[in-house]
Write a protein that holds these residues in place. Sequence first.
Motif, short mmCIF file in Angstrom:
data_model
loop_
_atom_site.label_atom_id
_atom_site.label_comp_id
_atom_site.label_asym_id
_atom_site.label_seq_id
_atom_site.Cartn_x
_atom_site.Cartn_y
_atom_site.Cartn_z
N HIS A 100 41.21 34.21 36.97
CA HIS A 100 42.67 34.17 37.08
C HIS A 100 43.25 33.73 35.74
O HIS A 100 42.73 32.79 35.12
CB HIS A 100 43.07 33.20 38.19
CG HIS A 100 44.53 33.24 38.56
ND1 HIS A 100 45.51 32.73 37.75
CD2 HIS A 100 45.16 33.74 39.65
CE1 HIS A 100 46.70 32.91 38.33
NE2 HIS A 100 46.51 33.52 39.48
N ARG A 106 39.57 29.73 37.05
CA ARG A 106 39.98 30.10 35.69
C ARG A 106 39.13 31.22 35.11
O ARG A 106 39.55 31.89 34.17
CB ARG A 106 39.91 28.87 34.78
CG ARG A 106 41.02 27.86 35.07
CD ARG A 106 40.98 26.72 34.07
NE ARG A 106 42.07 25.77 34.33
CZ ARG A 106 41.89 24.48 34.61
NH1 ARG A 106 40.66 23.98 34.64
NH2 ARG A 106 42.93 23.69 34.84
N ARG A 107 37.95 31.44 35.64
CA ARG A 107 37.13 32.56 35.16
C ARG A 107 37.71 33.89 35.60
O ARG A 107 37.42 34.92 34.98
CB ARG A 107 35.69 32.43 35.70
CG ARG A 107 34.95 31.13 35.41
CD ARG A 107 34.49 31.02 33.96
NE ARG A 107 35.57 30.63 33.06
CZ ARG A 107 36.01 29.39 32.90
NH1 ARG A 107 35.46 28.40 33.58
NH2 ARG A 107 36.98 29.11 32.05
N ASP A 164 46.01 32.10 34.82
CA ASP A 164 46.80 30.88 34.66
C ASP A 164 46.62 29.97 35.87
O ASP A 164 47.33 30.10 36.87
CB ASP A 164 48.28 31.21 34.47
CG ASP A 164 49.12 30.00 34.04
OD1 ASP A 164 48.58 28.88 34.02
OD2 ASP A 164 50.31 30.19 33.75
N VAL A 165 45.64 29.08 35.79
CA VAL A 165 45.38 28.12 36.86
C VAL A 165 45.75 26.73 36.36
O VAL A 165 45.26 26.29 35.31
CB VAL A 165 43.89 28.14 37.28
CG1 VAL A 165 43.62 27.08 38.36
CG2 VAL A 165 43.51 29.53 37.80
N ARG A 166 46.59 26.04 37.11
CA ARG A 166 47.07 24.71 36.71
C ARG A 166 46.56 23.67 37.71
O ARG A 166 46.82 23.77 38.90
CB ARG A 166 48.59 24.70 36.64
CG ARG A 166 49.12 25.77 35.69
CD ARG A 166 50.60 25.70 35.46
NE ARG A 166 51.05 26.78 34.59
CZ ARG A 166 52.29 26.89 34.12
NH1 ARG A 166 53.22 25.98 34.45
NH2 ARG A 166 52.62 27.90 33.33
N THR A 226 51.01 33.70 39.82
CA THR A 226 50.82 33.36 38.40
C THR A 226 52.03 32.56 37.92
O THR A 226 53.12 33.10 37.83
CB THR A 226 50.66 34.62 37.54
OG1 THR A 226 49.58 35.41 38.07
CG2 THR A 226 50.38 34.27 36.09
N ALA A 258 39.37 24.89 40.57
CA ALA A 258 40.14 25.29 39.39
C ALA A 258 39.23 25.79 38.28
O ALA A 258 39.54 26.78 37.61
CB ALA A 258 40.99 24.11 38.90
N TYR A 259 38.09 25.13 38.08
CA TYR A 259 37.14 25.54 37.03
C TYR A 259 36.69 26.98 37.28
O TYR A 259 36.66 27.82 36.36
CB TYR A 259 35.95 24.60 37.01
CG TYR A 259 34.89 24.99 36.00
CD1 TYR A 259 34.95 24.54 34.69
CD2 TYR A 259 33.83 25.83 36.36
CE1 TYR A 259 34.00 24.91 33.75
CE2 TYR A 259 32.86 26.20 35.43
CZ TYR A 259 32.95 25.74 34.14
OH TYR A 259 32.01 26.11 33.21
N ARG A 288 37.78 39.80 33.01
CA ARG A 288 37.80 38.40 32.62
C ARG A 288 36.38 37.83 32.54
O ARG A 288 36.06 37.05 31.64
CB ARG A 288 38.66 37.58 33.58
CG ARG A 288 40.16 37.88 33.46
CD ARG A 288 40.98 36.91 34.29
NE ARG A 288 40.81 35.54 33.83
CZ ARG A 288 41.47 35.00 32.80
NH1 ARG A 288 42.33 35.73 32.10
NH2 ARG A 288 41.25 33.74 32.45
#
Length: 313
Positions: free
Chosen positions: A185, A182-183, A187-189, A160, A178-179, A296
Amino acid sequence: MGDEGGAPVPSPQQARAQASAITSGKAAPETEVSPSSQLRTLFDRPRLSPGQRRIAQYLIEHITEAAFLSITDLADRVGVSQPSVTRFASAVGFSGYPALREKLQSIALGTLAGGPAEEIRGNELQAAVDAEIENLENLRRDLADPNLVIDIGRQLSSSTPLTVLGLRISVSLAEYFAYAARRIHPDVRLVTRGGSVAYDALLQSREAGGTWVLAFSMPRHAQETLTAVRVARGAGLKVALITDLALGPLADEADAAFATGTGSRLVFDSYAAPGVMCSALLQAMTDADPERTQARLEEYEQVADQHHFFLRD
């Protein structure tokens, strides 16, 4: 979202997270190993020269034909000298090219014996689909032992922030991963630009406490991807790589590499196997922290329902 007066109805993602955990009950690994995996193991030498890696990659990609080539023909196909082929055979543990070719032929003949009966290939579009089916079959064999996927999924889940890197043609795979990530996790960059932009993003990720980067590199492999991976390693980040090459500078730089075939029969490559590899890692991430995953997903479903993100089927 739920039925009137009843229990909430889980979303497809929630249901899959509950029902398909790859850690819940692993079957015994299959004994069959794909030809590409056999060759990657055979050629796994850290000190192969660039020319020797070219030979190795050609053999991996063309095993059923290359196994029966003379040393002259193989050198011509790869674009190297005959002595280079001899040195390659020695570098991967054989007394010479004849001994290496005997091993290659045993792998190739096993592939032919175990393969499907010859069929009419149809048109080029059907041939492209056939090639992707073969890529998926090879990936299925590679995943007979899921331990590496499970371990890397756990590592990505605990990083993270988690940085996802994909440049040029690899952007689409990185964006998909990434999309979805994000569901589950916090903090995805996503990094889809190279150069100083990638440099800044990777350093910021490390300073924020990140420990891992998931990088994608599909053909043609971008020099800036290699540069970004080296920057990540230099900053103290570990790198997991999804690519089509098990050998080469990118794989050498990665802490963990997942090599999957890409469809190359048409003008532009297709990515059936890399896409499944993405989903496998995402599944491993959901399994790593099921309570966080469920919380989440439930929160996202509430927001999606409130703001009408999706059409009602």
